[in-house]
Design an enzyme around this catalytic site. Structure first.
Site, PDB file in Angstrom:
ATOM      1  N   HIS A 101       0.802  -1.231   0.000  1.00  0.00           N
ATOM      2  CA  HIS A 101       0.000   0.000   0.000  1.00  0.00           C
ATOM      3  C   HIS A 101       0.834   1.281   0.000  1.00  0.00           C
ATOM      4  O   HIS A 101       0.527   2.246   0.715  1.00  0.00           O
ATOM      5  CB  HIS A 101      -0.937   0.010   1.214  1.00  0.00           C
ATOM      6  CG  HIS A 101      -2.053  -0.990   1.149  1.00  0.00           C
ATOM      7  ND1 HIS A 101      -2.546  -1.498  -0.038  1.00  0.00           N
ATOM      8  CD2 HIS A 101      -2.785  -1.577   2.136  1.00  0.00           C
ATOM      9  CE1 HIS A 101      -3.535  -2.342   0.222  1.00  0.00           C
ATOM     10  NE2 HIS A 101      -3.689  -2.426   1.527  1.00  0.00           N
ATOM     11  N   HIS A 175      -9.622   2.292   1.050  1.00  0.00           N
ATOM     12  CA  HIS A 175      -9.589   1.107   1.915  1.00  0.00           C
ATOM     13  C   HIS A 175     -10.669   1.173   2.998  1.00  0.00           C
ATOM     14  O   HIS A 175     -10.433   0.810   4.152  1.00  0.00           O
ATOM     15  CB  HIS A 175      -8.200   0.985   2.550  1.00  0.00           C
ATOM     16  CG  HIS A 175      -7.764  -0.407   2.839  1.00  0.00           C
ATOM     17  ND1 HIS A 175      -8.250  -1.128   3.908  1.00  0.00           N
ATOM     18  CD2 HIS A 175      -6.894  -1.234   2.211  1.00  0.00           C
ATOM     19  CE1 HIS A 175      -7.668  -2.314   3.937  1.00  0.00           C
ATOM     20  NE2 HIS A 175      -6.847  -2.410   2.909  1.00  0.00           N
ATOM     21  N   GLU A 309     -11.712  -3.129  -2.620  1.00  0.00           N
ATOM     22  CA  GLU A 309     -10.627  -2.268  -3.088  1.00  0.00           C
ATOM     23  C   GLU A 309     -10.505  -2.391  -4.611  1.00  0.00           C
ATOM     24  O   GLU A 309      -9.739  -3.184  -5.137  1.00  0.00           O
ATOM     25  CB  GLU A 309      -9.317  -2.667  -2.411  1.00  0.00           C
ATOM     26  CG  GLU A 309      -9.379  -2.625  -0.892  1.00  0.00           C
ATOM     27  CD  GLU A 309      -8.248  -3.413  -0.247  1.00  0.00           C
ATOM     28  OE1 GLU A 309      -7.071  -3.147  -0.582  1.00  0.00           O
ATOM     29  OE2 GLU A 309      -8.537  -4.310   0.564  1.00  0.00           O
TER      30      GLU A 309
END
Length: 344
Positions: A101, A175, A309
């Site tokens: 991420h 997220h 996501e």
């Protein structure tokens, strides 16, 4: 419709968008984090359907990335490195040997410039950020704009735009952890999910794509006709076990239906649909959530929320045939995901 602004910490602000039906969405300029989404159940009762921290300062650590904008690359990059045009780029290893991420300099950690706006039928926020060449190990100066828009049909749109002056790797997502039971009354085990997908990406024990795509047919990953999330929590399928008895997998969309995913919660009657021009999504069922975090309505626990996501696949940096995360110099990245809330 209105927009309210609240000062939180020294440089943090929370913006709350409210439509004429009293649905509201609250967003921080820090990390573009969605802190709360209030929507009615079948009886008209407004409750929160997004996981949020009880104390704002806890978003600074935020190990589960609650509600945050993710970039430059959402997901795990194998070996914390990749090659583009014959050049190797090394990234921070923040998930074992792998990069997750965007690392500690990811978009979930930055203060975004925020401009609120209102039109006849919408309220929204335009978030902008400039990511310098080399930031987090990624090439290129990248300019990013993310627009949150709420309308009177109880639709929340997240539109992503980006450009880079060098070819780079980029795929953005949000997220947010959803729980349609409202105010965290139950886990998501009984959430009924439909996904327009015949294939998902196989993972190894480190949650890194193996390079293989698996058919959903005959497995607990077949959501084409809809199924309970709990089917994959307690089953014997190896891919569920690898993910901590749940889901943390990339589904490749068929784009054969209007919505790419639909979520139903039987007790509240709430329904959420997901429509996107992204090629797929990671569905993560909160397998690693523990009771160490104090959320707004309850202590966190396993399976308390589920993420959708929408994004391309970081596996494309190491394997052929996956939705590509490469963004060419001068090319415009344009993606949108719309979450629509209703009842039945």
């Amino acid at each position: 419709m209105n927009i309210q602004t609240k000062e939180i910490l020294s440089s943090w602000k929370e913006f709350t968008l409210t439509n004429d039906k009293q649905m509201s969405v609250s967003v921080l300029n820090y990390g573009g984090i969605i802190t709360k989404i209030l929507v009615p159940d079948r009886n008209g009762v407004l409750e929160n359907v997004a996981l949020g921290m009880k104390e704002y300062q806890d978003y600074e650590a935020n190990p589960p990335f609650l509600g945050a904008l993710i970039g430059r690359v959402a997901g795990r990059i194998q070996g914390s490195s990749f090659e583009l045009n014959g050049e190797k780029y090394n990234l921070e290893a923040n998930d074992g040997e792998n990069h997750l991420h965007g690392g500690s300099e990811g978009f979930h950690q930055v203060i975004w410039e925020v401009t609120p706006f209102q039109t006849g039928g919408t309220v929204g926020l335009t978030l902008t950020h400039k990511s310098a060449d080399g930031e987090g190990g990624y090439p290129g100066n990248v300019e990013v704009t993310v627009t949150y828009t709420l309308n009177n049909e109880n639709q929340l749109s997240l539109a992503y735009e980006a450009t880079s002056d060098q070819t780079t790797a980029l795929t953005l997502t949000n997220h947010c952890y959803f729980n349609l039971s409202g105010d965290l009354k139950n886990t998501v085990e009984d959430h009924h999910v439909t996904i327009d997908s015949r294939q998902f990406v196989e993972l190894d024990e480190n949650l890194i794509p193996t390079g293989s795509k698996l058919q959903v047919e005959g497995t607990s990953f077949d959501f084409r006709q809809g199924r309970r999330l709990g089917d994959g929590f307690n089953g014997e399928f190896e891919q569920n076990k690898i993910a901590g008895n749940g889901y943390d997998h990339y589904f490749i969309f068929d784009h054969s239906t209007t919505q790419q995913a639909i979520v139903r919660e039987p007790n509240s009657g709430r329904v959420m649909s997901v429509k996107t021009n992204q090629p797929g999504m990671v569905m993560y069922s909160g397998n690693s959530l523990d009771d160490q975090m104090q959320l707004a309505e309850a202590k966190s626990q396993k399976y308390l929320g589920v993420c959708f996501e929408t994004q391309a696949s970081p596996a494309s940096l190491h394997h052929e045939g996956f939705p590509d995360v490469r963004l060419n110099a001068g090319e415009k990245y344009e993606k949108e995901t719309v979450f629509t809330f209703g009842v039945e």
